[in-house]
Design a protein around this motif. Structure first.
Motif, mmCIF file in Angstrom:
data_model
loop_
_atom_site.group_PDB
_atom_site.id
_atom_site.type_symbol
_atom_site.label_atom_id
_atom_site.label_comp_id
_atom_site.label_asym_id
_atom_site.label_seq_id
_atom_site.Cartn_x
_atom_site.Cartn_y
_atom_site.Cartn_z
ATOM 1 N N CYS A 1 0.833 -1.193 0.000
ATOM 2 C CA CYS A 1 0.000 0.000 0.000
ATOM 3 C C CYS A 1 0.872 1.250 0.000
ATOM 4 O O CYS A 1 2.088 1.181 0.190
ATOM 5 N N ASP A 2 0.210 2.398 -0.188
ATOM 6 C CA ASP A 2 0.941 3.661 -0.218
ATOM 7 C C ASP A 2 1.648 3.946 1.105
ATOM 8 O O ASP A 2 2.739 4.521 1.126
ATOM 9 N N SER A 3 1.028 3.559 2.218
ATOM 10 C CA SER A 3 1.657 3.824 3.513
ATOM 11 C C SER A 3 2.955 3.033 3.660
ATOM 12 O O SER A 3 3.921 3.501 4.273
ATOM 13 N N CYS A 4 2.990 1.813 3.080
ATOM 14 C CA CYS A 4 4.224 1.020 3.090
ATOM 15 C C CYS A 4 5.319 1.760 2.333
ATOM 16 O O CYS A 4 6.451 1.910 2.817
ATOM 17 N N ASN B 1 5.515 4.923 1.592
ATOM 18 C CA ASN B 1 5.882 6.175 2.255
ATOM 19 C C ASN B 1 6.792 5.934 3.455
ATOM 20 O O ASN B 1 7.710 6.717 3.723
ATOM 21 N N ALA B 2 6.535 4.856 4.177
ATOM 22 C CA ALA B 2 7.379 4.532 5.328
ATOM 23 C C ALA B 2 8.808 4.248 4.879
ATOM 24 O O ALA B 2 9.784 4.697 5.496
ATOM 25 N N ASP C 1 10.430 7.546 3.650
ATOM 26 C CA ASP C 1 10.748 8.452 4.762
ATOM 27 C C ASP C 1 12.027 8.035 5.481
ATOM 28 O O ASP C 1 12.882 8.868 5.779
ATOM 29 N N THR D 1 11.418 -0.644 8.821
ATOM 30 C CA THR D 1 10.001 -0.262 8.696
ATOM 31 C C THR D 1 9.080 -1.478 8.824
ATOM 32 O O THR D 1 7.860 -1.331 8.743
#
Length: 275
Positions: free
Chosen positions: A24-27, A29-30, A33, A71
């Motif tokens: 997913c996008d949160s993966c 982004n993590a 980052d 992450t």
């Protein structure tokens, strides 16, 4: 202890291609980052659909992999490349009769610069001689690898010496945990010259030809050969689409839970027949 700096450390960047388990996008982004916060990372490109992360960095491949996996996502290095023209890359998987094992990668950054990036575990703390040997022959473990790669018949020396074997890579240093993680450049080694030869790590420190022992000008008097591996051509950037290793049947993600070389790497159980 010989204090001579045997290896030429480098801040020059290389591009590392990782397969990363992201859904997913949160993966994504993590991962982005944590990498962007690291000073040694120059750029990050993530393809979520392909679960690929491309990092341009001056860090070792192990450091980048550790950052990604901090992450909670698993990562596997799939390829290495230069920011310039692809001049070739190679890899050696080291193992021996004892606990020492590791993976070392060679990347030709330019005509006169070869990047050597690796991690070797199971060593005693301290310095260990590190050399390319002339033969890719492991029929008698590391004893059949031949002498140091020395096509110009020179005396043994340090990596920065003009009088040295081409295979003289100096010393790598293991920490208290027995791990040596390193990244340096060599000005004489060429990837196309070492493919098919072997890479060996020794039990003791290489004296770089500066000692009084009779073997100093021959081998650096660095002791017995602990672990070795044949140097094979490896994938450059975007050249490794496979999800399974044809040589031992280990899938891309299974190999994260297995030794990188030696005993325990391959699947030994015979699968049940389905008739």
């Amino acid at each position: 202890m010989y204090e001579f700096d045997a290896n030429m450390d480098t801040n020059n960047t290389a591009k590392l291609e990782f397969a990363v388990q992201m859904t997913c996008d949160s993966c994504a982004n993590a991962v982005k980052d944590v990498l962007h916060k690291e000073p040694g990372v120059q750029s990050v490109h993530i393809d979520l659909a392909k679960e690929e992360v491309l990092v341009e960095t001056a860090l070792t491949s192990l450091q980048v992999q550790s950052l990604i996996e901090s992450t909670g996502r698993r990562a596997v290095l799939k390829g290495m490349g230069s920011s310039e023209t692809d001049l070739g890359s190679a890899v050696a998987m080291l193992s021996g009769t004892g606990p020492v094992q590791g993976v070392v990668r060679f990347l030709q950054l330019s005509k006169d610069r070869c990047l050597i990036d690796g991690t070797i575990d199971g060593l005693t703390p301290g310095a260990h001689g590190f050399h390319v040997h002339e033969l890719g022959d492991l029929t008698q473990d590391c004893t059949s690898c031949g002498d140091h790669f020395n096509p110009f018949a020179k005396q043994h020396g340090a990596p920065q010496d003009s009088e040295r074997h081409l295979g003289d890579l100096g010393n790598i240093t293991a920490g208290p945990d027995g791990r040596a993680s390193f990244r340096f450049e060599d000005s004489q080694i060429k990837v196309w010259d070492v493919i098919g030869r072997s890479l060996v790590v020794d039990s003791g420190e290489d004296d770089l030809g500066r000692g009084s022992h009779p073997l100093s000008k021959i081998t650096g008097n660095s002791g017995e050969r602990l672990a070795c591996g044949i140097i094979a051509r490896s994938a450059g950037l975007f050249q490794n689409p496979k999800q399974i290793c044809a040589c031992d049947g280990v899938t891309l993600w299974e190999e994260r839970d297995r030794p990188i070389a030696g005993k325990g790497r391959k699947v030994t159980d015979t699968p049940a027949a389905h008739l």
